[in-house]
Design a protein around this motif. Structure first.
Motif, PDB file in Angstrom:
ATOM      1  N   UNK A   1       0.828  -1.197   0.000  1.00 30.31           N
ATOM      2  CA  UNK A   1       0.000   0.000   0.000  1.00 30.31           C
ATOM      3  C   UNK A   1       0.872   1.261   0.000  1.00 30.31           C
ATOM      4  N   UNK A   2       1.925   1.236   0.814  1.00 28.93           N
ATOM      5  CA  UNK A   2       2.814   2.394   0.870  1.00 28.93           C
ATOM      6  C   UNK A   2       3.431   2.705  -0.479  1.00 28.93           C
ATOM      7  N   UNK A   3       3.930   1.662  -1.149  1.00 30.96           N
ATOM      8  CA  UNK A   3       4.522   1.859  -2.468  1.00 30.96           C
ATOM      9  C   UNK A   3       3.470   2.390  -3.443  1.00 30.96           C
ATOM     10  N   UNK A   4       2.263   1.834  -3.358  1.00 27.82           N
ATOM     11  CA  UNK A   4       1.194   2.250  -4.270  1.00 27.82           C
ATOM     12  C   UNK A   4       0.817   3.710  -4.048  1.00 27.82           C
ATOM     13  N   UNK A   5       0.778   4.147  -2.794  1.00 23.86           N
ATOM     14  CA  UNK A   5       0.439   5.550  -2.510  1.00 23.86           C
ATOM     15  C   UNK A   5       1.473   6.473  -3.165  1.00 23.86           C
ATOM     16  N   UNK A   6       2.741   6.078  -3.081  1.00 27.44           N
ATOM     17  CA  UNK A   6       3.776   6.905  -3.708  1.00 27.44           C
ATOM     18  C   UNK A   6       3.588   6.987  -5.214  1.00 27.44           C
TER      19      UNK A   6
END
Lengths: 292, 382
Positions: free
Chosen positions: A90-95
């Protein structure tokens, strides 16, 4: 005088790190991996420019910048806390998402693929150097963030709950702590704080440029880990990293060390910290686990 | 009976999240296109025509999918061992750099039957070495591989930037001179329809590598150990598996696969290493592995999907900004990541009901209670 200039430049570079690292420390202490600081910062920078551009007020820019951070953090919270999505993914996707959406809206709002028009900032245009720094309220806010966060984390009920859900959510739950609600607050808070870092950056440069945060969110994450998830130590790590950068800029003419090697310092130190045999950085026990 | 139920549940678990994601992407994509004042139908049609509608488009999609299959498989292999490799970006760049260094070191005129394998081996080696660092630190010092791989990305990219900028670049550029030997021919030179597209025989190399990894994972003892460690390191250790060594091996393999992706650009497309060529393909590898459910075949399909989006962005750029696909890529990842646990819960509930002869539409009170507990917040069930 040289020392004063050095200090002023270090603080100027450190402010975005301080805000973002505060957000990172808050989220990670609550057990949420703070991989999306970079996205929150970038979103905050864009939101600030949008607000400042359409109203002409830097203060409105701060509000819209923080709002963007909170909205992005809310996406993160919905995915990881409501739907138990993997936090790292999720963190990577938000970026990725934030890079895309800011580029798209930059095109839509200003018909440009690289930068926004000039917007208002804090301090008059004619004040240079250290004076511009002390006249910028975000600088003072940034410097106050880490001590304030340390107080919240170690001296308030909310802080105790944050640490509890980050170390042992089941034990916290058995004592009646609403685990998910505490985590929600921590994630939204981390989005707001990191977005303040982006807001400072954009208002300081008086414009938004594509991907302008340039990895600062990851340096902030490095500071959190290097500071062993402690707000004060993380704040000092931010100052250390910013000091190294300032030194490199000051010594650029002398060509003593290639700039790329100075840029590596935070990352190398962080690896040493997590691998170190003595005084190793140990993350909160429940970091990254929302699937219990 | 129970076997087919399990298989059906597994299939549903794998297929439903991407379908959900596709639906979400179509809706949000429509909204973004409408916000830009264009007709969604026309834009989607243009995207399909520009990707799978002609040989050039197909070639470009295959070219992009080749790199993404490598980074996706790299992430997937590490995840099978229970490790999160976020460093595929740096490993991909290092692999490309290794291939270029080998190609520059070989004398001009080296027959490609020797030169190309040497360059490919160099790519595997460089990518593997970068990933070996977090592997060793994890195995020996317990350093969390997520943190180390993130930090390694920045270190490797800065190091490569330094080497290129200070020592190896052609003046006025940020790329190396062209390699002397080892380049891989484009498919367009054999099949004229693909002329102009970047797809090259690396696609065959990578396809072979994907099959080899699938065989390794599911048909060899080492692969079984790798998966056992990923499922339950404690149990694997008890069963006699050396967990530390398996972790190191898995990350080195993962990095080597990511490094192989660099061959596609360096040997197959440009003929030189260029600073920043990875361009996010390493990070997108996480998405590819997620959508492909860490299975080699799924990774290939997911790589084709993300490559289609990425090439499709260029195709629709005349109507809407190509950045729209970057937004959609992010949404796909979020939607899949968010629906995987939810789908798993629902599918298992349905499968459980089928197995015990209950109609799926009428769960028993126990079932409902259990589901409520599973979906509820962290309240302990005792």
């Amino acid at each position: 005088m040289t020392l004063l200039l050095f200090l002023a430049q270090t603080i100027r570079i450190a402010i975005p790190y301080l805000f973002a690292a505060a957000g990172g420390a808050l989220a990670e202490r609550a057990g949420i991996v703070a991989l999306s600081l970079e996205g929150y910062m970038l979103g905050g920078a864009f939101g600030a420019v949008i607000g400042a551009y359409y109203t002409g007020s830097a203060w409105i820019g701060v509000v819209t910048g923080v709002w963007w951070g909170i909205m992005l953090a809310a996406i993160h919270a919905v995915c990881t806390l409501r739907f138990k999505a993997d936090q790292i993914v999720t963190g990577v996707a938000i970026n990725l998402f934030t890079v895309g959406i800011t580029r798209f809206l930059l095109q839509l709002a200003f018909d440009s693929s690289s930068n926004s028009p000039r917007v208002a900032g804090f301090g008059g245009d004619n004040i240079g150097g250290a004076l511009a720094l002390v006249s910028n309220p975000l600088v003072w806010l940034g410097l106050a963030t880490m001590p304030a966060l340390a107080f919240v984390v170690y001296r308030t009920t909310f802080g105790l709950r944050v640490r509890a859900v980050g170390e042992h959510p089941l034990a916290a739950a058995s004592l009646g702590v609403p685990v998910n609600r505490v985590r929600w607050v921590a994630v939204l808070g981390s989005g707001a704080l990191a977005a303040l870092g982006g807001t400072y950056l954009a208002l300081d440069q008086h414009q938004f440029t594509d991907s302008m945060t340039a990895g600062r969110g990851f340096i902030a994450l490095a500071a959190v880990i290097f500071g062993r998830w402690d707000p004060v130590r993380a704040g000092l790590a931010c100052l250390l990293f910013a000091g190294a950068e300032t030194l490199q800029i000051r010594l650029q003419a002398a060509q003593l060390i290639p700039s790329q090697f100075v840029a590596m310092i935070p990352y190398v130190l962080t690896i040493v910290a997590v691998a170190g045999v003595v005084g190793r950085s140990v993350p909160p026990a429940a970091l990254g686990r929302t699937t219990d | 009976m129970s076997d087919t139920t399990a298989r059906r549940a597994a299939l549903e678990e794998a297929l439903l999240p991407p379908i959900v994601a596709l639906a979400v992407v179509l809706v949000i994509g429509d909204l973004l296109i409408l916000a830009y004042g264009e007709a969604p139908g026309a834009v989607w049609r243009l995207m399909l025509e520009g990707t799978w509608g002609n040989a050039y488009g197909i070639g470009q999609v295959l070219y992009k999918a080749t790199t993404l299959a490598c980074t996706g498989l790299a992430v997937a292999v590490a995840l099978r061992a229970g490790l999160f490799n976020i460093g595929a970006e740096g490993q991909l760049a290092a692999g490309g750099f290794g291939a270029a260094i080998a190609g520059l070191a070989l004398p001009a005129g080296t027959p490609s039957i020797i030169a190309t394998p040497v360059c490919i081996a160099a790519a595997l080696l460089f990518g593997g070495m970068v990933a070996a660092v977090p592997g060793v630190l994890r195995a020996k010092f317990g350093a969390h591989e997520v943190i180390v791989t993130i930090m390694m990305n920045f270190i490797v990219l800065a190091l490569l930037n330094y080497v290129i900028a200070a020592h190896l670049h052609v003046p006025e550029t940020l790329h190396t001179p062209s390699v002397h030997a080892g380049t891989i021919e484009r498919i367009g030179s054999v099949i004229p329809a693909f002329h102009g597209s970047a797809v090259n025989w690396s696609v065959v190399v990578v396809g072979t590598a994907v099959s080899a990894v699938a065989w390794y994972l599911f048909r060899t003892r080492a692969g079984f150990e790798l998966r056992a460690v990923g499922l339950q390191p404690g149990v694997a250790e008890y069963g006699g598996v050396n967990v530390s060594r398996t972790w190191m091996r898995a990350l080195a393999l993962s990095g080597a696969i990511a490094g192989l992706g660099g061959v596609n650009f360096v040997l197959g497309y440009k003929g030189y290493y260029e600073d920043g060529f990875a361009g996010g393909a390493g990070f997108l590898g996480i998405a590819v592995a997620l959508v492909g459910r860490n299975h080699p075949l799924g990774v290939v399909i997911a790589a084709l999907f993300f490559a289609t989006l990425s090439q499709g962005g260029l195709a629709i750029n005349a109507m809407v900004p190509k950045q729209i696909v970057e937004v959609l890529q992010g949404i796909v990842i979020l939607a899949v990541a968010a629906s995987v646990p939810e789908v798993r819960r629902l599918v298992r509930k349905a499968a459980g009901a089928r197995r015990s002869g209950m109609p799926t539409s009428m769960p028993t009170a126990t079932e409902e209670l259990r589901a409520a507990r599973m979906s509820g917040d962290q309240r302990p069930s005792a």
